[in-house]
Design a protein around this motif. Structure first.
Motif, PDB file in Angstrom:
ATOM      1  N   TYR A  21      -5.023  -4.654   5.550  1.00 31.84           N
ATOM      2  CA  TYR A  21      -6.229  -3.941   5.158  1.00 31.84           C
ATOM      3  C   TYR A  21      -7.267  -5.008   4.788  1.00 31.84           C
ATOM      4  O   TYR A  21      -7.053  -5.792   3.858  1.00 31.84           O
ATOM      5  CB  TYR A  21      -5.983  -3.038   3.949  1.00 31.84           C
ATOM      6  N   LEU A  22      -8.365  -5.044   5.522  1.00 29.77           N
ATOM      7  CA  LEU A  22      -9.426  -6.008   5.244  1.00 29.77           C
ATOM      8  C   LEU A  22     -10.655  -5.250   4.759  1.00 29.77           C
ATOM      9  O   LEU A  22     -11.292  -4.508   5.513  1.00 29.77           O
ATOM     10  CB  LEU A  22      -9.743  -6.817   6.505  1.00 29.77           C
ATOM     11  N   ARG A  75       7.812  -0.411  -1.257  1.00 31.09           N
ATOM     12  CA  ARG A  75       6.709  -1.159  -0.666  1.00 31.09           C
ATOM     13  C   ARG A  75       6.436  -2.451  -1.437  1.00 31.09           C
ATOM     14  O   ARG A  75       6.663  -2.525  -2.639  1.00 31.09           O
ATOM     15  CB  ARG A  75       5.438  -0.310  -0.679  1.00 31.09           C
ATOM     16  N   LYS A  76       5.925  -3.414  -0.699  1.00 35.66           N
ATOM     17  CA  LYS A  76       5.459  -4.642  -1.329  1.00 35.66           C
ATOM     18  C   LYS A  76       4.036  -4.904  -0.847  1.00 35.66           C
ATOM     19  O   LYS A  76       3.751  -4.838   0.350  1.00 35.66           O
ATOM     20  CB  LYS A  76       6.347  -5.840  -0.975  1.00 35.66           C
ATOM     21  N   VAL A  77       3.147  -5.193  -1.788  1.00 32.13           N
ATOM     22  CA  VAL A  77       1.745  -5.403  -1.461  1.00 32.13           C
ATOM     23  C   VAL A  77       1.293  -6.757  -1.992  1.00 32.13           C
ATOM     24  O   VAL A  77       1.582  -7.119  -3.134  1.00 32.13           O
ATOM     25  CB  VAL A  77       0.856  -4.285  -2.063  1.00 32.13           C
ATOM     26  N   VAL A  78       0.581  -7.488  -1.161  1.00 32.64           N
ATOM     27  CA  VAL A  78      -0.014  -8.768  -1.553  1.00 32.64           C
ATOM     28  C   VAL A  78      -1.535  -8.616  -1.461  1.00 32.64           C
ATOM     29  O   VAL A  78      -2.060  -8.231  -0.417  1.00 32.64           O
ATOM     30  CB  VAL A  78       0.457  -9.927  -0.653  1.00 32.64           C
ATOM     31  N   HIS A 192       5.761  -3.462   3.840  1.00 30.98           N
ATOM     32  CA  HIS A 192       4.966  -4.566   3.301  1.00 30.98           C
ATOM     33  C   HIS A 192       3.536  -4.472   3.842  1.00 30.98           C
ATOM     34  O   HIS A 192       3.315  -4.084   4.989  1.00 30.98           O
ATOM     35  CB  HIS A 192       5.568  -5.911   3.684  1.00 30.98           C
ATOM     36  N   ALA A 193       2.562  -4.840   2.994  1.00 24.41           N
ATOM     37  CA  ALA A 193       1.165  -4.766   3.417  1.00 24.41           C
ATOM     38  C   ALA A 193       0.354  -5.872   2.751  1.00 24.41           C
ATOM     39  O   ALA A 193       0.629  -6.277   1.620  1.00 24.41           O
ATOM     40  CB  ALA A 193       0.571  -3.403   3.064  1.00 24.41           C
ATOM     41  N   LEU A 194      -0.643  -6.334   3.472  1.00 28.26           N
ATOM     42  CA  LEU A 194      -1.558  -7.354   2.969  1.00 28.26           C
ATOM     43  C   LEU A 194      -2.939  -6.731   2.795  1.00 28.26           C
ATOM     44  O   LEU A 194      -3.453  -6.073   3.707  1.00 28.26           O
ATOM     45  CB  LEU A 194      -1.638  -8.528   3.950  1.00 28.26           C
ATOM     46  N   VAL A 195      -3.538  -6.939   1.611  1.00 29.14           N
ATOM     47  CA  VAL A 195      -4.892  -6.454   1.332  1.00 29.14           C
ATOM     48  C   VAL A 195      -5.787  -7.672   1.102  1.00 29.14           C
ATOM     49  O   VAL A 195      -5.544  -8.456   0.179  1.00 29.14           O
ATOM     50  CB  VAL A 195      -4.925  -5.531   0.096  1.00 29.14           C
TER      51      VAL A 195
END
Length: 440
Positions: A21-22, A75-78, A192-195
């Motif tokens: 997610y950008l 979930r894991k979010v960074v 897993h997701a990257l923000v």
């Protein structure tokens, strides 16, 4: 919130998680959107174990954290705020200011890494940071290469940070995004997701393309020129929880008075929503009465927190404001002004209400406000709006006179500390704690 953000949150709530997610654009809106997204992705119960915030990290470090499994299933979010590796070389916000503020807040490693990452975009390393070193880039070169205007305070910061980097052997975080991009293309572990929360993005960044193709790109931009500014969608978003709307001409009046300061816009709309009470519409007359021509100078949210002696709210505002580049001296000026206002209203409380807060607005308006109007007329000044004066007097009643006098002394001491190069974050936090703490 924007339609794009609505759709993204709806997907998350339906159980669909994208790898990237950008969010990019106006800093307050981006931070607000990133916070909402993280809360939707990671429930409060697992926030401490399945959520990581990485500031001034390299793409490789972000990839390593993303690939690491959490302690507990789920979930894991960074979250990465203002990542240097997606920013354009020129035309950004105050990138140097973000490094300096992190440094002053005691986050020296983060500040140093942000500074090194910025310098690396012009091909400069640690040896070129110290402006007094032979062959160091000139002030003109900083402007030409990175669009950074160096002030006197920046030169001292660069010299100090260069020595710190050498002593601690800190190097610039790797700017090559290939390791992170490779992980995203290969596929993250399930859930897993990257923000990425950025104020600006390089149009050629491969991560931008990946977000468009396989993730989500959410733009939260605000026009830089006042005449191009459109606040209608943002105003509707902020008023939705109150079930209010702006009447004819009210938005134009609001735009003229707050400009593109989105944090201030939210604060003023919340104040107006409370003021109109049961009415569903905020009229232009309400805006004219309650919203000052402040644009960048208004600190309604901070004022409200101090009036309520809400330490958590005041600290949260200060941290967010300094994170967005507001200098600690600006916050100190706002705090001192708020304290002086409280003291002034405390004097009125004793003079016109025998030291007791008015029971209701009607009581205040009929018994006390006429005296405040007479006071303003005698001083050839302008009387405050009656409802604002009522709230201010109620707020003053939460303090004792001696507390407010002592608070002014604390403001003077904080001013001396900040001008002696103390950590802005620590000084402001200590000041707010001293103001909001109730006497034993």
């Amino acid at each position: 919130m924007s339609a794009e953000m609505d759709d993204v949150l709806a997907e998350v709530k339906a159980g669909k998680v994208a790898p990237l997610y950008l969010l990019w654009g106006e800093e307050f809106l981006v931070r607000k959107g990133a916070d909402e997204l993280v809360k939707a992705l990671v429930p409060d119960a697992s926030m401490g174990l399945n959520f990581a915030v990485l500031d001034a990290s390299s793409p490789r470090e972000v990839a390593q954290e993303l690939a690491t499994m959490p302690l507990f299933p789920g979930r894991k979010v960074v979250l990465v705020r203002d990542p240097e590796f997606v920013a354009p070389k020129k035309g950004r916000g105050d990138a140097l200011g973000k490094a300096r503020e992190a440094w002053k807040a005691g986050k020296r490693k983060e500040g140093a890494r942000r500074l090194l990452a910025l310098a690396a975009r012009a091909g400069w390393g640690v040896d070129q940071l110290d402006p007094t070193a032979p062959g160091a880039p000139s002030v003109e070169e900083w402007k030409e290469e990175l669009d950074v205007d160096l002030a006197e305070v920046d030169l001292a910061f660069l010299k100090e940070a260069a020595a710190f980097c050498r002593d601690e052997r800190i190097t610039a975080p790797e700017g090559d995004a290939s390791a992170l991009l490779e992980l995203l293309q290969k596929g993250l572990p399930k859930g897993h997701a990257l923000v990425l929360a950025a104020t600006d993005v390089d149009a050629k960044s491969p991560l931008l393309k990946f977000a468009k193709d396989q993730g989500h790109l959410v733009e939260r931009k605000v026009a830089a020129r006042h005449k191009d500014l459109d606040l209608s969608e943002i105003a509707t978003e902020f008023l939705a929880p109150f079930k209010k709307k702006l009447g004819r001409g009210a938005l134009e009046q609001l735009k003229e008075r707050v400009g593109g300061n989105i944090r201030l816009l939210q604060s003023e709309l919340e104040k107006l929503a409370v003021y109109v009470g049961d009415s569903a519409t905020i009229e232009v007359a309400d805006v004219a009465l309650l919203v000052h021509h402040a644009r960048e100078e208004e600190y309604f949210e901070l004022s409200e927190s101090l009036q309520k002696r809400d330490l958590k709210g005041a600290l949260g505002y200060a941290e967010d404001a300094m994170g967005q580049g507001t200098h600690a001296l600006q916050l100190l000026g706002a705090v001192a002004s708020i304290v002086r206002g409280l003291l002034e209203n405390h004097e009125r409380l004793g003079q016109y209400a025998k030291g007791s807060a008015p029971r209701s607005f009607d009581d205040f308006k009929s018994r006390i406000f006429p005296k405040i109007e007479q006071e303003a007329k005698a001083a050839k000044g302008r009387a405050p709006h009656p409802y604002a004066a009522f709230l201010s007097m109620q707020a003053a009643a939460r303090y004792e006179r001696r507390e407010l006098l002592r608070a002014l002394v604390h403001c003077a001491e904080a001013d001396l500390e900040l001008k002696s190069s103390a950590s802005g974050k620590l000084v402001i936090e200590r000041l707010l704690w001293s103001l909001c703490a109730r006497p034993a």
